[in-house]
Design an enzyme around this catalytic site. Structure first.
Site, PDB file in Angstrom:
ATOM      1  N   SER A 142       0.830  -1.210   0.000  1.00  0.00           N
ATOM      2  CA  SER A 142       0.000   0.000   0.000  1.00  0.00           C
ATOM      3  C   SER A 142       0.862   1.255   0.000  1.00  0.00           C
ATOM      4  CB  SER A 142      -0.909   0.019   1.229  1.00  0.00           C
ATOM      5  OG  SER A 142      -1.724  -1.120   1.266  1.00  0.00           O
TER       6      SER A 142
HETATM    7  N1  SAH Z   1      -0.860  -4.655   4.189  1.00  0.00           N
HETATM    8  C1  SAH Z   1      -0.146  -4.640   2.936  1.00  0.00           C
HETATM    9  C2  SAH Z   1      -1.036  -4.492   1.749  1.00  0.00           C
HETATM   10  C3  SAH Z   1      -1.213  -5.796   1.082  1.00  0.00           C
HETATM   11  S1  SAH Z   1      -2.263  -5.778  -0.302  1.00  0.00           S
HETATM   12  C4  SAH Z   1       0.959  -3.613   3.006  1.00  0.00           C
HETATM   13  O1  SAH Z   1       1.588  -3.557   4.018  1.00  0.00           O
HETATM   14  O2  SAH Z   1       1.237  -2.906   2.053  1.00  0.00           O
HETATM   15  C5  SAH Z   1      -3.669  -6.617   0.331  1.00  0.00           C
HETATM   16  C6  SAH Z   1      -3.475  -8.048   0.700  1.00  0.00           C
HETATM   17  O3  SAH Z   1      -4.740  -8.529   1.146  1.00  0.00           O
HETATM   18  C7  SAH Z   1      -3.044  -8.977  -0.426  1.00  0.00           C
HETATM   19  O4  SAH Z   1      -1.845  -9.584  -0.103  1.00  0.00           O
HETATM   20  C8  SAH Z   1      -4.184  -9.982  -0.522  1.00  0.00           C
HETATM   21  O5  SAH Z   1      -3.765 -11.291  -0.814  1.00  0.00           O
HETATM   22  C9  SAH Z   1      -4.755  -9.900   0.878  1.00  0.00           C
HETATM   23  N2  SAH Z   1      -6.116 -10.409   1.035  1.00  0.00           N
HETATM   24  C10 SAH Z   1      -7.189 -10.245   0.212  1.00  0.00           C
HETATM   25  N3  SAH Z   1      -8.249 -10.900   0.722  1.00  0.00           N
HETATM   26  C11 SAH Z   1      -7.847 -11.469   1.902  1.00  0.00           C
HETATM   27  C12 SAH Z   1      -8.480 -12.279   2.891  1.00  0.00           C
HETATM   28  N4  SAH Z   1      -9.755 -12.672   2.800  1.00  0.00           N
HETATM   29  N5  SAH Z   1      -7.747 -12.673   3.958  1.00  0.00           N
HETATM   30  C13 SAH Z   1      -6.452 -12.320   4.091  1.00  0.00           C
HETATM   31  N6  SAH Z   1      -5.795 -11.580   3.183  1.00  0.00           N
HETATM   32  C14 SAH Z   1      -6.483 -11.145   2.100  1.00  0.00           C
END
Ligand code: SAH
Length: 292
Positions: A142
């Protein structure tokens, strides 16, 4: 799955006690932008580095903080890349403050976590522009602004004990959260990303962060209730299980929507009563059920 206990580069006290001066760079809340827009804008308008003043009244505990600064520096040293230096990270934090994030605890945490350690080395030069970047498996890290903004909204100036993040991705936001909250739990549904986050966080040793592989839409009932929950992926609504796992008085921040998304703040005001408030526009990867 639970990660091994680790100790993060800087103790919570050094984050909470410090009052860095970001007042000079505060501005109105920015309109959230897509990664591409951000990257272009940041490339065009590189902000001047805004030096932080040493905290006058409450200096950070010297021994621990210095030791841990050394640890971060040592971890960052092998790359020898000026684009990932502490000064560049500080400039990123100043830009986030200028975009409207006011919470000095959050800004301090952002200043401490080496974002370039969470992305592919080939992209390291872009680590401190305010953009989301690919981390593989069609997911992204993000943008720093939205990471800070969500935590600021969730924290609301209070102390956070137990926090849950849905969507660990590469582990960056989890590391920032671990600087702020007493105990952080983070769930990822894509196994290789869960493993990637573990590998990224291992050298930083974060004892108050536990990574779980699973479907975050189900939450983590065994660790509930949570004072705060952050979703890093957007659903059409907030899963009921997560609402139920919020402590009374707890705050959940989540992107909601499809093509058009808004950040929502949900507060549990009583056992069976939640209030919801739509905040700014945002752009997140989709929340998906199950694990892969
Ligand atoms: N927190 C991260 C952003 C990751 S992007 C950062 O530090 O930048 C969002 C993430 O959410 C992805 O890796 C995706 O696989 C995950 N995601 C989507 N649906 C999900 C779910 N139901 N449970 C856990 N993770 C999920």
């Amino acid at each position: 799955m639970t990660d091994k206990p680790r100790s993060f580069p800087l103790p919570l006290s050094s984050v909470v006690d410090q009052k860095p001066s970001y007042a000079s760079v505060r501005g109105p809340v920015a309109t959230p932008q897509t990664a591409t827009q951000n990257a272009t804008q940041n490339a065009r308008s590189a902000q001047p580095y805004v030096a932080r003043q040493a905290p006058a009244a409450a200096p950070a505990p010297l021994r621990g903080a210095q030791a841990e600064r050394d640890q971060i520096a040592a971890a960052a040293a092998p790359r020898q890349n000026p684009l990932v230096s502490e000064a560049v990270r500080r400039a990123m934090v100043a830009r986030v403050a200028k975009q409207g994030v006011k919470d000095s605890v959050v800004l301090s945490a952002l200043d401490r976590v080496p974002r370039h350690h969470f992305i592919d080395e080939a992209l390291a030069a872009q680590a401190y522009i305010d953009a989301s970047l690919p981390i593989g498996h069609h997911q992204t890290i993000s943008q720093p602004y939205i990471v800070a903004r969500m935590i600021e909204v969730m924290r609301n100036g209070g102390q956070l004990k137990r926090v849950l993040e849905i969507g660990t991705g590469c582990g960056y936001q989890a590391a920032v959260l671990a600087c702020i909250a007493q105990d952080v739990y983070s769930i990822e549904r894509i196994k290789p990303l869960h493993e990637l986050a573990k590998a990224n966080l291992r050298p930083m040793r974060v004892p108050n962060l536990r990574l779980h592989y699973g479907d975050g839409m189900l939450g983590l009932p065994q660790a509930a209730p949570f004072d705060g929950i952050i979703l890093a992926a957007a659903g059409m609504d907030v899963p009921q299980a997560l609402l139920e796992q919020l402590a009374i008085g707890g705050r959940l921040v989540a992107p909601v929507g499809g093509r058009t998304q808004h950040l929502h703040l949900v507060t549990r005001v009583a056992k069976a009563e939640w209030t919801s408030e739509a905040l700014e526009d945002c752009h997140f990867v989709p929340l998906r059920p199950g694990t892969v």
